[in-house]
Design an enzyme around this catalytic site. Structure first.
Site, PDB file in Angstrom:
ATOM      1  CE  LYS A  50      -3.748  -2.493   2.209  1.00 30.75           C
ATOM      2  NZ  LYS A  50      -4.364  -2.958   3.462  1.00 30.75           N
ATOM      3  CD  GLN A  94      -3.228  -4.430   6.645  1.00 29.41           C
ATOM      4  OE1 GLN A  94      -3.133  -3.461   5.888  1.00 29.41           O
ATOM      5  NE2 GLN A  94      -3.925  -5.504   6.318  1.00 29.41           N
ATOM      6  CG  ASP A 117      -9.349  -0.480   5.416  1.00 32.59           C
ATOM      7  OD1 ASP A 117      -9.277  -0.851   4.226  1.00 32.59           O
ATOM      8  OD2 ASP A 117      -8.575  -0.877   6.305  1.00 32.59           O
TER       9      ASP A 117
END
Ligand code: NAP
Length: 280
Positions: A50, A94, A117
């Site tokens: 990412k 994450q 997200d």
């Protein structure tokens, strides 16, 4: 006739190229903060990728690493700081987080307009009410890949295998929003094969290699494989690709299917978050 392979990598590269040229002409750059906690090797690979993609498309990127013993308070303090930072438009923590940390608490501490997200209760609530602001990147990736086939999906039967909050459920909601009739299967579902065989669109998001066999797939179906499994050092999906491609109409490979598209969708969400910030 064997299935057409949906080249997720190629589609994602096209999206990233487009973003890159858009960003070039911007004075302010979209900013993404990546937060990694602990030493989960898969999480580290995802965050590295990412970060690399962010830099390639010209986004501003900040990375924050915490050891596996990090506590909730230091993480909450960081999220508050990032929520208040004008340079940061999107925040990605994450998952999974180490067990001493409440994932729900941390996820929901992210401001909804910075939730790239799409995992906060607010983002999911908007998605479920048919008023999406920020959708989970993997679910967006699945939808884009289905749309890339040009298949008409309205009125069709879709089966989603897997019901996690971050993949299965949002994918099902997005398919419903597109007027498909959705069946969601999970570990307690009886007769999955019979249900799957009726699917014009079949999405596998489980994490079990070769769970979806040729016998479970309707001829001509669009098969999207979200699964990521490591088998003998190789990455494979949830679908028995070699055999299923003999009956499906379209199929995503693993790797180079949903994975690269998920990253591209995250980048699109970050740009969207910057645009949202201007309106707030
Ligand atoms: P998860 O939270 O572990 O959920 C897995 C789901 O599969 C659960 O709903 C579970 O049912 C269901 N399940 C388990 N065994 C089953 C079986 N035998 N038959 C039918 N359903 C079964 O996983 P996730 O986060 O949704 O991720 C799913 C997969 O996608 C994983 O391989 C993950 O690595 C991959 N993934 C890929 C990307 C990408 O970018 N490509 C992104 C995210 C995730 P219950 O609810 O009943 O337990």
């Amino acid at each position: 006739m064997p299935a057409k392979i949906i080249d997720g990598k190629k589609i994602a590269d096209g999206i990233l190229e487009n973003l890159k040229s858009k960003v070039k002409s911007m004075n302010e750059k979209p900013g993404l903060a990546l937060v990694l906690v602990g030493d989960n090797p898969a999480s580290e690979i995802y965050v590295n990728f990412k970060e690399k993609t962010c830099k390639e498309v010209g986004f501003y990127c900040e990375r924050h690493n915490f050891g596996k013993d990090a506590d909730e308070m230091e993480l909450l303090n960081l999220v508050t700081q990032l929520n208040n930072s004008p340079k940061i438009h999107g925040i990605l923590v994450q998952l999974p987080l180490p067990k001493q940390i409440d994932e729900n608490l941390i996820t929901n501490s992210i401001l909804p307009h910075k939730d790239v997200d799409g995992f906060t209760a607010v983002s999911l609530g908007h998605l479920f009410s048919g008023n999406t602001i920020m959708a989970p990147a993997t679910a967006m990736a699945v939808m884009r890949l289905i749309e890339s086939t040009g298949t008409r999906i309205e009125g069709k039967n879709a089966v989603v295998v897997g019901r996690s909050n971050i993949v299965g459920k949002p994918v099902a909601m997005m398919l419903l929003e597109k007027n498909t009739t959705v069946t969601i299967c999970h570990s307690k579902t009886e007769g999955i094969a019979e249900k799957a065989r009726k699917a014009d669109i079949l999405v596998a998001a489980v994490g079990k290699p070769k769970l979806i066999t040729k016998e479970m797939v309707k001829e001509g179906a669009v098969v999207i494989d979200v699964g990521i499994n490591r088998v003998n050092g190789k990455i494979v999906g949830d679908v028995d690709f070699e055999n299923v491609k003999e009956v499906a109409g379209f199929i995503t490979p693993v790797p180079k299917g949903v994975g690269p598209m998920t990253i591209a969708m995250l980048m699109e969400n970050t740009l969207k978050a910057m645009e949202l910030a201007k309106k707030i």
